[in-house]
Design a protein around this motif. Structure first.
Motif, PDB file in Angstrom:
ATOM      1  N   UNK A  25      33.684  38.269  26.417  1.00  0.00           N
ATOM      2  CA  UNK A  25      34.774  39.017  26.230  1.00  0.00           C
ATOM      3  C   UNK A  25      35.837  38.607  27.370  1.00  0.00           C
ATOM      4  N   UNK A  26      35.471  38.646  28.721  1.00  0.00           N
ATOM      5  CA  UNK A  26      36.488  38.235  29.848  1.00  0.00           C
ATOM      6  C   UNK A  26      36.892  37.060  29.714  1.00  0.00           C
ATOM      7  N   UNK A  27      36.062  35.902  29.204  1.00  0.00           N
ATOM      8  CA  UNK A  27      36.710  34.578  29.183  1.00  0.00           C
ATOM      9  C   UNK A  27      37.998  34.757  28.103  1.00  0.00           C
ATOM     10  N   UNK A  28      37.713  35.278  26.878  1.00  0.00           N
ATOM     11  CA  UNK A  28      38.623  35.317  26.103  1.00  0.00           C
ATOM     12  C   UNK A  28      39.971  36.211  26.488  1.00  0.00           C
ATOM     13  N   UNK A  29      39.595  37.048  27.097  1.00  0.00           N
ATOM     14  CA  UNK A  29      40.939  37.914  27.797  1.00  0.00           C
ATOM     15  C   UNK A  29      41.722  37.097  28.763  1.00  0.00           C
ATOM     16  N   UNK A  30      40.727  36.186  29.609  1.00  0.00           N
ATOM     17  CA  UNK A  30      41.618  35.497  30.564  1.00  0.00           C
ATOM     18  C   UNK A  30      42.454  34.229  29.787  1.00  0.00           C
ATOM     19  N   UNK A  31      41.966  33.919  28.575  1.00  0.00           N
ATOM     20  CA  UNK A  31      42.621  32.895  27.863  1.00  0.00           C
ATOM     21  C   UNK A  31      43.931  33.584  27.277  1.00  0.00           C
ATOM     22  N   UNK A  32      43.740  34.784  26.687  1.00  0.00           N
ATOM     23  CA  UNK A  32      44.831  35.209  25.871  1.00  0.00           C
ATOM     24  C   UNK A  32      45.924  35.813  27.005  1.00  0.00           C
ATOM     25  N   UNK A  33      45.645  36.068  28.362  1.00  0.00           N
ATOM     26  CA  UNK A  33      46.561  36.290  29.152  1.00  0.00           C
ATOM     27  C   UNK A  33      46.932  35.133  30.010  1.00  0.00           C
ATOM     28  N   UNK A  34      46.245  33.869  29.626  1.00  0.00           N
ATOM     29  CA  UNK A  34      46.915  32.659  30.195  1.00  0.00           C
ATOM     30  C   UNK A  34      46.552  32.597  31.820  1.00  0.00           C
ATOM     31  N   UNK A  35      45.465  33.035  32.233  1.00  0.00           N
ATOM     32  CA  UNK A  35      45.169  33.090  33.434  1.00  0.00           C
ATOM     33  C   UNK A  35      44.846  31.378  34.104  1.00  0.00           C
ATOM     34  N   UNK A  36      44.990  30.930  35.158  1.00  0.00           N
ATOM     35  CA  UNK A  36      45.112  29.974  35.601  1.00  0.00           C
ATOM     36  C   UNK A  36      43.462  29.468  35.787  1.00  0.00           C
ATOM     37  N   UNK A  37      42.649  30.606  36.208  1.00  0.00           N
ATOM     38  CA  UNK A  37      41.300  30.323  36.580  1.00  0.00           C
ATOM     39  C   UNK A  37      40.681  31.638  36.487  1.00  0.00           C
ATOM     40  N   UNK A  38      39.290  31.626  36.267  1.00  0.00           N
ATOM     41  CA  UNK A  38      38.504  33.053  36.417  1.00  0.00           C
ATOM     42  C   UNK A  38      36.900  32.454  37.012  1.00  0.00           C
ATOM     43  N   UNK A  39      36.585  33.404  37.819  1.00  0.00           N
ATOM     44  CA  UNK A  39      35.069  33.173  38.330  1.00  0.00           C
ATOM     45  C   UNK A  39      34.168  34.217  37.937  1.00  0.00           C
ATOM     46  N   UNK A  40      32.944  33.694  37.489  1.00  0.00           N
ATOM     47  CA  UNK A  40      31.899  34.430  36.880  1.00  0.00           C
ATOM     48  C   UNK A  40      30.650  34.457  37.885  1.00  0.00           C
ATOM     49  N   UNK A  41      30.420  35.814  38.334  1.00  0.00           N
ATOM     50  CA  UNK A  41      29.112  35.540  39.343  1.00  0.00           C
ATOM     51  C   UNK A  41      27.981  35.940  38.443  1.00  0.00           C
ATOM     52  N   UNK A  42      27.182  35.101  38.319  1.00  0.00           N
ATOM     53  CA  UNK A  42      26.041  35.190  37.514  1.00  0.00           C
ATOM     54  C   UNK A  42      24.679  35.191  38.285  1.00  0.00           C
ATOM     55  N   UNK A  43      24.599  34.926  39.740  1.00  0.00           N
ATOM     56  CA  UNK A  43      23.450  34.837  40.607  1.00  0.00           C
ATOM     57  C   UNK A  43      22.691  33.452  40.392  1.00  0.00           C
ATOM     58  N   UNK A  44      21.937  33.327  41.406  1.00  0.00           N
ATOM     59  CA  UNK A  44      20.799  32.047  41.041  1.00  0.00           C
ATOM     60  C   UNK A  44      19.823  32.563  40.311  1.00  0.00           C
ATOM     61  N   UNK A  45      19.015  33.315  40.467  1.00  0.00           N
ATOM     62  CA  UNK A  45      17.834  33.795  39.682  1.00  0.00           C
ATOM     63  C   UNK A  45      17.175  32.641  39.060  1.00  0.00           C
ATOM     64  N   UNK A  46      16.784  32.529  37.955  1.00  0.00           N
ATOM     65  CA  UNK A  46      16.123  31.500  37.330  1.00  0.00           C
ATOM     66  C   UNK A  46      16.962  30.517  36.589  1.00  0.00           C
TER      67      UNK A  46
END
Length: 316
Positions: A257-278
């Protein structure tokens, strides 16, 4: 260019086959196989596979319907533009004129891009019939040209004099945000745009009730933050009740949802914080990013800030 979007082709020099999912230029096309990866290749290095045709042709859908409307009530309303995904290559969509009326339609489609006009289609659509007029990559909707569609209804039997239809549209991603519905005439799932005006039927009771209702607010795609935290505690306060699979699905849903929204609003970049974990969430994100044609590249975000727990995405 002898190939069209949706054509099934085989490589001449390699053991590989798939569907044409992109027309890059007059010499190059993109072919997507069963692995869902699109490979650019010279058009001269592939060949049509015998027995396979474009999606619209394979089903005999180029133009169908009776040329002479059946006896009975003359239907004057119901002319649409339908957009349906290709059954074999879902990233490709085909455009159809859908005619529910008793008129025969004379139609032309002209596209405009960078002040250049190009004739895409000219032909007739039978009463209760349809015709495929254009194809495109749904992911490239922002790059599609301006559409100028002209339709003139005609009937050999006595009928009301219809008005010519001129429809001028530049599609945006939000035009395809609604769920697909079953298209008339075509009987396939897709998106529907009405070309003629429906008959106005006034319901006195509804008209009365409308005076006491507040107007419905327009639904818009929310612009995402430049950094999106996918840790489950940020997404759901009751995450302790979820199992591992439910948590991963919720994280991936919010990511998409966030990636699609960034594409719709034509953002140049976006960062996803997912943690290291497994590493499972990071792996799933990278797999989806690698297939998305609107993603220019992606990389580990600033290690001094996120360690190895975030991915920076550069968009086209």
């Amino acid at each position: 260019m002898k190939y069209k979007l949706g054509d099934f082709v085989r490589f001449v020099d390699e053991n590989y086959e798939g569907y044409v999912t992109r027309i890059i230029d007059e010499q190059m096309i993109g072919v997507t196989g069963n692995d869902d990866f699109e490979i650019p290749v010279l058009a001269s290095k592939v060949t049509h596979v015998h027995g396979h045709r474009a999606e619209g042709e394979a089903n005999g859908r180029a133009e169908t319907g009776a040329d002479i409307p059946a006896a009975g009530a003359f239907i004057e309303k119901g002319i649409y533009l339908g957009v349906a995904p290709d059954k074999k290559a879902p990233s490709v969509v085909h455009f159809y004129i859908l005619n529910e009326t008793s008129y025969q339609l004379f139609a032309t489609l002209t596209t405009q891009k960078d002040q250049t006009l190009k004739g895409e289609y000219a032909g007739t659509v039978a009463a209760k019939g349809q015709a495929q007029i254009y194809s495109g990559q749904l992911a490239d909707v922002q790059l599609w040209p301006q559409f100028l569609l002209q339709v003139l209804p005609y009937a050999s039997r006595p009928a009301a004099m219809p008005k010519a239809i001129t429809w001028n549209e530049k599609f945006k991603a939000k035009d395809f945000a609604d769920p697909k519905k079953t298209l008339p005439v075509l009987k396939e799932a897709g998106w529907l745009f009405r070309l003629d005006e429906p008959e106005l039927v006034i319901d006195p009771q509804q008209l009365k009730e409308s005076f006491y209702k507040s107007p419905v607010e327009k639904v818009e795609v929310t612009k995402p933050h430049s950094e999106v935290d996918l840790h489950i505690e940020k997404l759901d306060s009751n995450y302790q009740q979820l199992n591992g699979s439910e948590i991963l699905n919720m994280q991936l849903t919010w990511f998409k949802k966030s990636l699609d929204s960034a594409i719709v609003h034509q953002l140049p970049e976006i960062t996803f914080i997912h943690g290291a974990g497994n590493g499972i969430l990071r792996h799933e994100l990278h797999k989806q990013l690698g297939k998305n044609p609107k993603v220019k590249t992606f990389m580990d975000a600033r290690k001094e800030k996120f360690g190895y727990g975030a991915t920076k995405v550069m968009l086209k």
